[in-house]
Design a protein around this motif. Sequence first.
Motif, short mmCIF file in Angstrom:
data_model
loop_
_atom_site.label_atom_id
_atom_site.label_comp_id
_atom_site.label_asym_id
_atom_site.label_seq_id
_atom_site.Cartn_x
_atom_site.Cartn_y
_atom_site.Cartn_z
N SER A 11 0.88 -1.12 0.05
CA SER A 11 -0.10 -0.15 -0.02
C SER A 11 0.95 1.31 -0.02
O SER A 11 0.20 2.34 -0.31
CB SER A 11 -0.91 -0.04 1.29
OG SER A 11 -0.15 0.13 2.39
N LYS A 12 2.02 1.19 0.50
CA LYS A 12 2.96 2.33 0.35
C LYS A 12 3.98 2.23 -0.92
O LYS A 12 4.67 3.19 -1.03
CB LYS A 12 3.89 2.35 1.70
CG LYS A 12 3.05 2.58 2.73
CD LYS A 12 4.11 2.53 4.18
CE LYS A 12 3.58 2.89 5.32
NZ LYS A 12 4.24 2.68 6.67
N CYS A 13 4.09 1.21 -1.78
CA CYS A 13 4.73 1.21 -3.02
C CYS A 13 4.27 1.80 -4.18
O CYS A 13 3.03 1.78 -4.39
CB CYS A 13 4.97 -0.22 -3.32
SG CYS A 13 6.12 -0.73 -4.55
N THR A 14 4.96 2.65 -4.56
CA THR A 14 4.74 3.42 -5.92
C THR A 14 5.22 2.92 -7.20
O THR A 14 5.19 3.39 -8.31
CB THR A 14 5.10 4.82 -5.76
OG1 THR A 14 6.66 4.78 -5.78
CG2 THR A 14 4.61 5.46 -4.41
N ALA A 15 5.86 1.49 -6.88
CA ALA A 15 6.57 1.06 -8.21
C ALA A 15 7.47 1.77 -8.67
O ALA A 15 7.63 1.73 -10.03
CB ALA A 15 5.39 0.39 -9.12
N CYS A 16 8.30 2.80 -8.23
CA CYS A 16 9.19 3.36 -8.68
C CYS A 16 10.32 2.25 -9.41
O CYS A 16 11.14 2.94 -9.93
CB CYS A 16 9.91 4.44 -7.76
SG CYS A 16 10.68 3.75 -6.44
N MET A 52 15.36 -9.44 -7.83
CA MET A 52 14.31 -8.96 -7.51
C MET A 52 13.40 -8.28 -8.59
O MET A 52 14.10 -7.65 -9.34
CB MET A 52 14.33 -8.24 -6.01
CG MET A 52 14.97 -6.73 -6.31
SD MET A 52 14.08 -5.60 -5.13
CE MET A 52 12.39 -5.41 -6.32
N ILE A 53 12.10 -8.42 -8.81
CA ILE A 53 11.49 -7.52 -9.50
C ILE A 53 10.14 -6.82 -8.67
O ILE A 53 9.84 -7.42 -7.75
CB ILE A 53 10.87 -8.32 -10.76
CG1 ILE A 53 9.96 -9.32 -10.41
CG2 ILE A 53 12.15 -8.54 -11.62
CD1 ILE A 53 9.35 -10.05 -11.82
N ILE A 54 9.74 -5.92 -9.23
CA ILE A 54 8.29 -5.35 -8.66
C ILE A 54 7.28 -5.84 -9.86
O ILE A 54 7.48 -5.43 -10.98
CB ILE A 54 8.40 -3.74 -8.70
CG1 ILE A 54 9.26 -3.32 -7.55
CG2 ILE A 54 6.88 -3.27 -8.50
CD1 ILE A 54 8.91 -3.50 -6.04
N ARG A 55 6.46 -6.77 -9.47
CA ARG A 55 5.44 -7.10 -10.42
C ARG A 55 4.22 -6.06 -10.19
O ARG A 55 3.89 -5.28 -9.40
CB ARG A 55 4.72 -8.40 -9.64
CG ARG A 55 5.75 -9.74 -9.66
CD ARG A 55 5.11 -10.83 -9.36
NE ARG A 55 5.91 -12.20 -9.54
CZ ARG A 55 6.11 -12.56 -10.86
NH1 ARG A 55 5.05 -12.02 -11.82
NH2 ARG A 55 6.73 -13.66 -11.09
N PHE A 56 3.80 -5.96 -11.69
CA PHE A 56 2.80 -5.08 -11.88
C PHE A 56 1.37 -5.69 -12.41
O PHE A 56 1.53 -6.65 -12.77
CB PHE A 56 3.03 -3.97 -12.98
CG PHE A 56 3.89 -3.00 -12.88
CD1 PHE A 56 5.23 -3.29 -12.35
CD2 PHE A 56 3.79 -1.58 -12.83
CE1 PHE A 56 6.39 -2.33 -12.11
CE2 PHE A 56 4.53 -0.62 -12.57
CZ PHE A 56 5.96 -0.98 -12.33
N GLN A 57 0.27 -5.40 -11.53
CA GLN A 57 -0.94 -6.15 -12.14
C GLN A 57 -2.03 -4.95 -11.97
O GLN A 57 -2.22 -4.31 -10.90
CB GLN A 57 -1.10 -7.20 -11.01
CG GLN A 57 -2.34 -8.09 -11.24
CD GLN A 57 -2.42 -9.11 -10.12
OE1 GLN A 57 -1.54 -9.20 -8.99
NE2 GLN A 57 -3.42 -9.85 -10.09
N LYS A 67 -7.63 -0.81 -10.84
CA LYS A 67 -6.56 -0.04 -9.84
C LYS A 67 -5.39 -1.17 -10.17
O LYS A 67 -5.24 -2.12 -10.60
CB LYS A 67 -6.90 -0.15 -8.53
CG LYS A 67 -7.36 -1.38 -7.77
CD LYS A 67 -7.92 -1.17 -6.61
CE LYS A 67 -8.42 -2.47 -6.00
NZ LYS A 67 -8.94 -2.21 -4.57
N TRP A 68 -4.10 -0.44 -9.63
CA TRP A 68 -2.93 -1.10 -9.82
C TRP A 68 -2.78 -1.94 -8.49
O TRP A 68 -3.03 -1.33 -7.36
CB TRP A 68 -1.89 -0.06 -9.72
CG TRP A 68 -1.48 0.35 -11.22
CD1 TRP A 68 -1.65 1.65 -11.50
CD2 TRP A 68 -0.79 -0.17 -12.39
NE1 TRP A 68 -1.26 2.13 -13.01
CE2 TRP A 68 -0.63 0.61 -13.24
CE3 TRP A 68 -0.33 -1.40 -12.47
CZ2 TRP A 68 -0.35 0.69 -14.61
CZ3 TRP A 68 0.10 -1.65 -13.85
CH2 TRP A 68 0.13 -0.70 -14.88
N LEU A 69 -2.04 -3.05 -8.51
CA LEU A 69 -1.55 -3.79 -7.68
C LEU A 69 -0.09 -4.18 -7.89
O LEU A 69 0.49 -4.55 -8.77
CB LEU A 69 -1.98 -5.27 -7.22
CG LEU A 69 -3.51 -5.38 -6.60
CD1 LEU A 69 -3.80 -6.71 -6.42
CD2 LEU A 69 -3.37 -4.44 -5.43
#
Length: 266
Positions: A11-16, A52-57, A67-69
Amino acid sequence: MAEKIKLYDDSKCTACRGCQLACKQWNGLKAKQTKNLGTYQNPPTLQANTYMIIRFQDVEDDKGNVKWLFRKDACMHCTDAACVQACPTSALRYNKEFRIVGKDLDRCIGCKNCVAACPFEVPKYDHETDKVYKCDMCESRIVNNMIPACVKACPTGALQWGDKDVMMKAAAKRVKELGGDANIYGDKVVGGTHLMYVLKEKPSVYAGLNQNPHVPYSVLLWKNLLKPLSLLAAGGVIGGSFLHYIIHGPKTPDEDGQGSQAEGGK
Ligand code: SF4
Ligand code: SF4
Ligand code: SF4
């Protein structure tokens, strides 16, 4: 030293993806050409040169709003780690001080038992070096009183590192603040993970997140029965070969198809 965990709060991640870049930089992992697959998620999965990766969904709610997860995907540092139990050479091993799963690449013989055993599909094999790579929780940093590089880079506080009891209290407080379906993921699986999540949605909503991770029976059979027996016979070669067969099945020409590892990977 108290047991530590890394806490990720989606909930605090902006996927930067500052964390993803910091991981590459600290570990000296070379970039490789990737394809645009119509998503910001890049590369599409963990790789030998991407720990590591940030997953986008994107998900739709009851009212049709999209909405993004986001989710940080990396080694979960399981207390009951299938990779450690499957590894015949102790290339993957517990760090008893921090309770994370470290790696000694010099010991890796490229058997890929850990790749098949991990319930989170984390370790990735590299053809060029014939070794397997994964996040080691920046072991070289944490043993020198530094926080993991990804945590240091995070500008929003979505990533935190600290004593387990402190992190668990922070996670419980955050879940209460978020309300709804918010929950903690990691504390009740594989003996407790050392990358833990605060998720704003139920775990089942997140693509690729294992709902019921466990150590495969083949690995338990190896650890509890075949490994002790094999140590008595031919220095473990017979048992190790048998474990490889029951986990992987018959050998095929290219079992993995992953991209190759960068120079300097640790
Ligand atoms: S997530 Fe996979 S690679 Fe990481 S500690 Fe657990 S079993 Fe091992
Ligand atoms: S702890 Fe270190 S190796 Fe693991 S994801 Fe973070 S930066 Fe990468
Ligand atoms: S650095 Fe922090 S905010 Fe940015 S993608 Fe990583 S976890 Fe999310």
